[in-house]
Structure formats: C-alpha cells, structure tokens
Design a protein around this motif. Structure first.
Motif, PDB file in Angstrom:
ATOM      1  N   SER A 256       0.907  -1.127  -0.001  1.00 36.95           N
ATOM      2  CA  SER A 256      -0.116   0.186   0.111  1.00 36.95           C
ATOM      3  C   SER A 256       0.892   1.198  -0.071  1.00 36.95           C
ATOM      4  O   SER A 256       1.736   1.535   0.849  1.00 36.95           O
ATOM      5  N   HIS A 257       0.634   2.144  -0.941  1.00 38.28           N
ATOM      6  CA  HIS A 257       1.371   3.542  -0.889  1.00 38.28           C
ATOM      7  C   HIS A 257       1.269   4.081   0.341  1.00 38.28           C
ATOM      8  O   HIS A 257       1.935   4.990   0.663  1.00 38.28           O
ATOM      9  N   LYS A 258       0.070   4.105   1.092  1.00 36.73           N
ATOM     10  CA  LYS A 258      -0.199   4.696   2.276  1.00 36.73           C
ATOM     11  C   LYS A 258       0.920   4.405   3.413  1.00 36.73           C
ATOM     12  O   LYS A 258       1.004   5.120   4.115  1.00 36.73           O
ATOM     13  N   CYS A 259       1.345   3.116   3.299  1.00 41.12           N
ATOM     14  CA  CYS A 259       2.395   2.770   4.082  1.00 41.12           C
ATOM     15  C   CYS A 259       3.778   3.607   3.912  1.00 41.12           C
ATOM     16  O   CYS A 259       4.295   4.292   5.036  1.00 41.12           O
ATOM     17  N   GLY A 260       4.205   3.830   2.692  1.00 43.24           N
ATOM     18  CA  GLY A 260       5.222   4.836   2.438  1.00 43.24           C
ATOM     19  C   GLY A 260       4.690   6.258   2.964  1.00 43.24           C
ATOM     20  O   GLY A 260       5.709   7.046   3.664  1.00 43.24           O
ATOM     21  N   LEU A 261       3.649   6.793   2.674  1.00 45.28           N
ATOM     22  CA  LEU A 261       2.991   8.008   3.305  1.00 45.28           C
ATOM     23  C   LEU A 261       3.380   8.048   4.698  1.00 45.28           C
ATOM     24  O   LEU A 261       3.930   9.029   5.203  1.00 45.28           O
ATOM     25  N   TYR A 262       2.711   7.193   5.412  1.00 46.07           N
ATOM     26  CA  TYR A 262       2.850   7.392   6.909  1.00 46.07           C
ATOM     27  C   TYR A 262       4.008   7.422   7.447  1.00 46.07           C
ATOM     28  O   TYR A 262       4.674   8.152   8.546  1.00 46.07           O
ATOM     29  N   LEU A 263       5.060   6.376   6.848  1.00 43.52           N
ATOM     30  CA  LEU A 263       6.377   6.161   7.519  1.00 43.52           C
ATOM     31  C   LEU A 263       7.241   7.353   7.108  1.00 43.52           C
ATOM     32  O   LEU A 263       8.246   7.957   7.625  1.00 43.52           O
ATOM     33  N   ALA A 264       6.821   8.083   5.816  1.00 47.91           N
ATOM     34  CA  ALA A 264       7.670   9.308   5.421  1.00 47.91           C
ATOM     35  C   ALA A 264       7.204  10.493   6.326  1.00 47.91           C
ATOM     36  O   ALA A 264       8.024  11.169   6.683  1.00 47.91           O
TER      37      ALA A 264
END
Length: 340
Positions: A256-264
């Motif tokens: 999920s691209h959201k994982c990258g968003l949250y971790l960023a």
C-alpha cells in the motif's frame, strides 16, 4: 550500459495515487535511465500507433544488446508481447516493476488474469512488491524468474517532518488517508474508542464523534498534516473485524502506498497481519500487525509511552530512507547486478 524505461501514464491531478509512479520514474531518471519517447495518452488514436515503431527503433538502435529496459505493470499487453519478441532477437535485459495487478484488485476472467500474469513472466528480472508476492508468484504461478522484493513504496520528500508530539501519544488521532470506496468499514469505527482523522474525497455521509474528515490534500501537504497523528491505518474491507473480502488477495500481494506516506511522515503503522506489508512492519518494528481493529485498539490502549516511542523512532528512521527512495534504488541496484 544503455538504460531506458517505458513511461507510465499518469493523471495530471496532484494526488497521492499519481505520486507513487511519478516518484519511481524520477528515481530512474536520477539513475541515468532515459524515457522511451511516446506520444501523449490523449493524442489521436492514429498518431498513437507511432508508439510501436518508436519503441522498436529505441530497442534496436539505442538500447541494443546488453542494454536495460524497464516496463511497468499494468501495461498494454500487446506492447509487452512485442518486448518479449524483440528480446529474443536483441538479447537486452528486461526488468518488470509491478505497480499493480488489476486481476487481483478487480474481478477479471481467467483469460485476462493469465495474460496479465504472462505479461509479468516475460521479464528476466521482476521487482516484486514484497516477500508475499514473491512466494505467490513462485508457488501459484510457477515463476522461475529472478524476483527482488522492493518491500515498501518510497515516498519522495525533501524535507524532514517535525511533529508536535503530545505528552501522551493516546491523545493523538489515528490517520487514515485514501479512497473512501475501499473503506466501507468507516461506519463501524464508532465501535473503537480511538479518534481518527481521515483524508480523501468524501463520498460518504457519516457523522461520528470520533471521526474528523479533513478533505483532500496534496501529497506534500498530507505529510505535513499527518505528522501530528499517532498511527497510520492501512485497512481495507467491509469490516473492522478483518480484511477478508474481495480485496484480501490483493492486500496480501501488493504494497500500500499509504504505508510509505505514513512512514515518510514518521508515524508507525497499523496493518492487517496477513497483508503483504506485515513482514516489513514486523522486521523493522515500525508498527503493529493485527487480525482486527479491536485487537489494534487493545494493543494501543495497553501500550505505554516508552513502548510507543520505540515504534515512532523506528518509523522516523525508516521514513528517512523512504523519503530518499532507498528501497526502490536498493532493489534496482540488485537487479542491475544480476548476471543472466
């Protein structure tokens, strides 16, 4: 080595969905890859036919033997057939990056699914989303290709987010961003004694005290908004009890691209324990993997600030890598080093 990639068609809307592949193409350009020239997607259909001779010319006279060409899926299946045919003649290296698998996300007939899977299989090397997807392609579809897990979507951002952490993390809301179409469980979140901030185009009429709808935001603006949340929720399906449903196989396969968003943004994750992201989350201790949101609530309510801050610190450390494209570039470098 001559290095090219076939451009992925993107929406001009400044949303997080188009950012995912735009970041990948930017990273490729930074690594010396050139884009195969193609006409705009809105060009006249007759003119678009020129894309094929342009691709053939590029492979024959620019990529040539021992060069590298990267293509993305989903993509035009006829074009992929052409890539496979030309590879038998020119002997260049063909790398596939899996952005999405449509037949897992949207019900398709068996013929389409087979064509899509075969479109991936023609590559010498496949950049797969995660360990789950590698296992699925190996066991269920008998892939023998070189497969390299990317593990997580990178989310390019040239600043370091600075959160305003409350004294007690449980006072902060949980972040949820994305397409509301995939969140039918929103109506059940009032059963959870946590507060949620939700970003996206509101297509539902739900009024609950623990839900704050934030509207749409640019990809960069999202990071600045989300940094003051406690957790980032990655959950799909009908119910807060599990992610089992129409999208369950898709969630097990894709990142999920959201994982990258949250971790960023430096905040830890809540993910389904059977999702493709679960291994990465557990290995790097950047969040919790749960069967249900009831389980997530129980873990959060029982966690002290010291334990939470360990997750948050790990999320910030991994987020630094994600903001600079570390995971895609690491997989790409490994792909380039493989001897065929």
């Amino acid at each position: 080595m001559n290095k090219y990639f076939i451009k992925f068609g993107l929406s001009n809307r400044p949303n997080a969905g188009s950012k995912a592949m735009r970041d990948i193409m930017d990273l490729l350009c930074n690594q010396g890859y050139k884009c195969v020239v193609s006409l705009p997607t809105n060009a006249n259909k007759l003119f678009k036919l020129l894309d094929i001779p342009i691709l053939i010319f590029t492979i024959l006279f620019k990529i040539r033997k021992n060069g590298v060409l990267i293509y993305f899926v989903p993509s035009n299946l006829q074009r992929i057939k052409l890539l496979a045919f030309l590879k038998r003649i020119i002997k260049y290296r063909l790398i596939c990056f899996i952005n999405d698998v449509e037949s897992l996300r949207v019900p398709k007939n068996n013929e389409y699914t087979l064509r899509e899977i075969n479109g991936i299989k023609v590559a010498d090397i496949i950049l797969v989303p995660n360990n789950n997807s590698k296992d699925i392609l190996s066991t269920e579809f008998h892939f023998k290709n070189h497969m390299i897990p990317v593990h997580v979507w990178d989310y390019l951002y040239d600043k370091c987010p600075t959160p305003n952490i409350a004294t007690h993390y449980q006072d902060l809301p949980i972040a949820l961003a994305g397409n509301f179409h995939f969140f039918p469980y929103l109506k059940e979140l009032n059963k959870i004694t946590c507060n949620f901030k939700i970003w996206g185009e509101k297509t539902v009429n739900i009024q609950q005290e623990n839900l704050i709808f934030m509207g749409t935001q640019t990809p960069e603006g999202l990071i600045n908004d989300i940094i003051d949340c406690s957790w980032g929720l990655v959950w799909y399906g009908e119910s807060i009890e599990s992610c089992i449903g129409e999208l369950s196989n898709y969630i097990k396969f894709c990142n999920s691209h959201k994982c990258g968003l949250y971790l960023a943004a430096g905040i830890p994750l809540i993910v389904w324990k059977e999702s493709g992201m679960a291994h990465f989350v557990n290995e790097n201790k950047v969040g919790i993997c749960v069967e249900s949101l009831y389980e997530a609530e129980s873990i959060i309510k029982g966690m002290n600030d010291e334990d939470y801050n360990k997750y948050r610190d790990n999320a910030r450390r991994i987020g630094e890598n994600i903001r600079h494209g570390h995971y895609f570039l690491k997989a790409l470098k490994k792909a380039e080093s493989i001897s065929l």
